[in-house]
Design an enzyme around this catalytic site. Sequence first.
Site, PDB file in Angstrom:
ATOM      1  N   HIS A  36      52.235  42.653  42.737  1.00 58.62           N
ATOM      2  CA  HIS A  36      51.719  41.297  42.529  1.00 58.62           C
ATOM      3  C   HIS A  36      51.035  41.246  41.180  1.00 58.62           C
ATOM      4  O   HIS A  36      50.777  42.274  40.565  1.00 58.62           O
ATOM      5  CB  HIS A  36      50.772  40.887  43.655  1.00 58.62           C
ATOM      6  CG  HIS A  36      49.632  41.838  43.872  1.00 58.62           C
ATOM      7  ND1 HIS A  36      49.793  43.066  44.483  1.00 58.62           N
ATOM      8  CD2 HIS A  36      48.325  41.745  43.558  1.00 58.62           C
ATOM      9  CE1 HIS A  36      48.622  43.689  44.531  1.00 58.62           C
ATOM     10  NE2 HIS A  36      47.713  42.911  43.975  1.00 58.62           N
ATOM     11  N   GLY A  37      50.734  40.054  40.721  1.00 54.34           N
ATOM     12  CA  GLY A  37      50.153  39.873  39.401  1.00 54.34           C
ATOM     13  C   GLY A  37      48.663  40.143  39.350  1.00 54.34           C
ATOM     14  O   GLY A  37      48.029  40.461  40.358  1.00 54.34           O
TER      15      GLY A  37
END
Length: 144
Positions: free
Chosen positions: A63-64
């Site tokens: 995920h970011g």
Amino acid sequence: MGDLLARDAIRLGERAGSRDEAIRRCGAVLIEIGAVGPAYVEAMLEREQSVSTYIGEGVAIPHGTLNSKETVVRDALAVLAFPDGVDWGGEDVRVCVAIAAAGDGHVDILAALAEILMDPDQAARLRAATSADEVLDLLVLERS
């Protein structure tokens, strides 16, 4: 998580020669389903450089970063299976559950995923899934 994971975001039989390539594949699916902008992929790679998203049982949850929230169009998940495995910093990853979340939505998503994926039997079922329906049954129906 039913509204977060669509059938077209489930990809089985993927191949990647490296962790970064696997993350790029995950990001490409999130872009394809309209969940994130292209800059989110770089943020996913940046997150991995600071802390591994490997959570055990052959599963990673790329995920970011916090700074990438503005590139998220909508909260979504993508599930990619890598039957041949991917070297993830010395760990063998077979499944990536990529997360796109704006705001603090990722915290609830991570908690729900961890509950499912930290169960060795459920993680084994996810690694062995051969259809999108199996993945949806495991990640959506059992949580409702």
